[in-house]
Enzyme design. Structure first.
Site, short mmCIF file in Angstrom:
data_model
loop_
_atom_site.label_atom_id
_atom_site.label_comp_id
_atom_site.label_asym_id
_atom_site.label_seq_id
_atom_site.Cartn_x
_atom_site.Cartn_y
_atom_site.Cartn_z
N SER A 4 98.93 85.27 34.70
CA SER A 4 98.86 83.90 35.24
C SER A 4 97.44 83.37 35.34
CB SER A 4 99.58 83.83 36.60
OG SER A 4 100.95 84.17 36.44
N GLY B 193 103.30 85.86 33.80
CA GLY B 193 104.24 84.77 33.59
C GLY B 193 104.90 84.25 34.86
N GLU C 29 105.12 94.52 28.40
CA GLU C 29 106.37 94.14 27.74
C GLU C 29 106.77 95.18 26.70
OE1 GLU C 29 105.08 90.18 26.73
OE2 GLU C 29 105.05 89.71 28.87
N GLU D 40 96.77 94.42 33.98
CA GLU D 40 97.79 93.38 34.03
C GLU D 40 98.90 93.81 34.99
OE1 GLU D 40 97.60 90.59 30.33
OE2 GLU D 40 99.21 92.03 30.14
N GLY E 40 100.39 82.55 28.54
CA GLY E 40 100.85 81.16 28.40
C GLY E 40 99.74 80.14 28.18
N HIS F 237 101.00 96.93 26.06
CA HIS F 237 101.32 95.79 26.94
C HIS F 237 102.57 96.14 27.75
CE1 HIS F 237 102.53 91.81 28.28
NE2 HIS F 237 101.28 91.43 28.05
N ASN G 179 96.77 86.13 24.18
CA ASN G 179 97.94 86.85 23.67
C ASN G 179 99.07 85.83 23.51
OD1 ASN G 179 100.14 88.45 23.17
ND2 ASN G 179 100.13 89.50 25.16
N TRP G 180 99.33 85.51 22.26
CA TRP G 180 100.34 84.46 22.00
C TRP G 180 101.77 84.97 22.17
CZ3 TRP G 180 98.67 81.37 16.96
CH2 TRP G 180 97.45 80.73 17.21
N LYS G 181 101.93 86.28 22.28
CA LYS G 181 103.28 86.87 22.38
C LYS G 181 104.14 86.36 21.21
CE LYS G 181 102.51 87.59 27.24
NZ LYS G 181 103.04 87.74 28.60
P1 13P Z 1 100.54 85.02 31.38
O1 13P Z 1 99.10 84.57 31.29
O2 13P Z 1 101.49 84.08 30.70
O3 13P Z 1 100.91 85.37 32.78
O4 13P Z 1 100.64 86.38 30.52
C1 13P Z 1 99.75 87.41 30.76
C2 13P Z 1 99.91 88.43 29.70
O5 13P Z 1 100.88 89.16 29.65
C3 13P Z 1 98.84 88.53 28.70
O6 13P Z 1 98.95 89.67 27.92
#
Ligand code: 13P
Length: 264
Positions: free
Chosen positions: A222, A182, A106, A176, A244, A104, A14-16
Site C-alpha cells: 500500500s 493491496g 502471492e 512486504e 497498485g 513474493h 510490480n505490475w503483477k
Molecule cells: P500494493 O502496493 O498494491 O499494496 O502491492 C504491494 C506488492 O505486493 C508489491 O509487490
C-alpha cells in the site's frame, strides 16, 4: 542501524498480472515522457511487467533510453528442460532483465512456493547475472501471535544462505507484510523500520556485519505518493516495492520523486 550508509534507493513497480503488451508499451511511453534525468540521479528505478510484456518493454526502454531497469516477477529455478509453462532465468537475462522478484507472498501463498523453492530461484537468478529481490513478510495471524520476527528470520536466513556472502551484499530484500498488500493499510514507518532493522540484523548474523550494512531493503504494501517520504525516512529502509500505484505512471513518478528527497 546504519543511517550514514551510501545504499542507493531502489524503487520498483510490480505490475503483477496487469497490462497486455500493448498496454505495457503505452504505460512505459507515458513513464518515459514524465521521467526527468534528475529524478533518477540518486535513485534506481525498475518495473516488473508480466512475462508476455517483457520483450516489448525492453524494446521501448532501450529505444527511448528511458532510465528504468527491466525486472521480472518470478522465474524458474532451472535453466532449461521439461518444465512446461515455466520461464527460464536464461531467457530473462537474454531480454536484459536486471532484477527478478523472488518469493513474493502471492507466489508463496497461491502457488505454494516454499523457502526451499525460493532459495533455488535465488541461485538461478544469481547464476544468470541478475539481481534477486527476495520478498519476505508475515501474515496478520503471525503478527498478532507475536511471530513476526521469527517468520522474517526464517525466510531471510534461508534466502541469504542460498548465495555466497559477498553476493548477498548486492541482492535486495523486500519487507512486504501480507496484511499491508493491496489493503490500503500500509505499515507505519515505526513498524516498517523495526522490521527492516531486524532483517538487516538477520543478514548481519548470517553473513557478517559488512554485508548487513550493504544489503538494500525495500518496503512494500500500500505504498502511495502520500506515504513515500515518511517511509523512506526510515534509516534501514532503502526503497519501495510498489504494486497498485505503479500502474499509473503519474503516481509512480511521484513516488520516485518523493523517494529522492526524504531527508536521508
Ligand atoms: P500494493 O502496493 O498494491 O499494496 O502491492 C504491494 C506488492 O505486493 C508489491 O509487490
Amino acid at each position: 542501524m546504519s543511517p550514514a550508509s551510501p545504499r542507493r534507493p531502489l524503487i520498483s513497480g510490480n505490475w503483477k498480472m496487469n497490462f497486455d503488451h500493448l498496454e505495457a508499451i503505452h504505460a512505459i511511453r507515458d513513464l518515459g515522457l514524465r521521467i526527468q534525468p534528475g529524478d533518477v540521479q540518486g535513485v534506481d528505478v525498475s518495473i516488473h511487467p508480466p512475462f508476455t510484456d517483457l520483450r516489448s518493454a525492453q524494446t521501448v526502454l532501450e529505444a527511448e533510453s528511458i532510465p528504468v531497469a527491466l525486472g521480472a516477477q518470478t522465474c524458474a529455478a532451472e535453466d532449461a528442460g521439461a518444465f512446461t509453462g515455466e520461464i527460464s532465468p536464461v531467457m530473462l537475462a537474454k531480454l536484459h532483465v536486471t532484477y527478478v522478484i523472488v518469493g513474493h507472498s502471492e507466489r508463496r501463498t497461491l502457488f505454494h512456493e516454499s523457502d526451499e523453492t525460493v532459495a533455488a530461484k535465488m541461485k538461478a537468478v544469481h547464476r544468470n547475472g541478475m539481481t534477486p529481490i527476495c520478498c519476505v513478510g508475515e501474515s496478520i495471524d503471525e503478527r498478532e501471535a507475536g511471530l513476526t520476527r521469527d517468520r522474517l528470520a526464517t525466510q531471510v536466513g534461508s534466502a541469504v544462505r542460498a548465495l555466497p556472502g559477498d553476493v548477498v551484499a548486492g541482492m535486495v530484500l523486500a519487507y512486504e507484510p501480507i496484511w499491508a498488500i493491496g489493503t490500503g493499510q500500509a505499515a507505519t514507518p515505526e513498524d516498517a523500520q523495526d522490521a527492516c532493522a531486524w532483517i538487516r540484523g538477520v543478514v548481519a548474523d548470517a553473513v557478517g556485519e559488512e554485508v548487513g550494512a550493504q544489503v538494500r531493503i525495500q518496503y512494500g504494501g500500500s505504498v502511495k505518493a502520500e506515504n513515500t517520504a515518511e517511509l523512506m525516512a526510515c534509516p534501514d529502509l532503502d526503497g519501495l516495492l510498489v504494486g497498485g500505484a505503479s500502474l499509473d505512471a503519474s503516481q509512480f513518478i511521484e513516488i520516485v520523486r518523493a523517494s529522492a528527497h526524504p531527508g536521508r
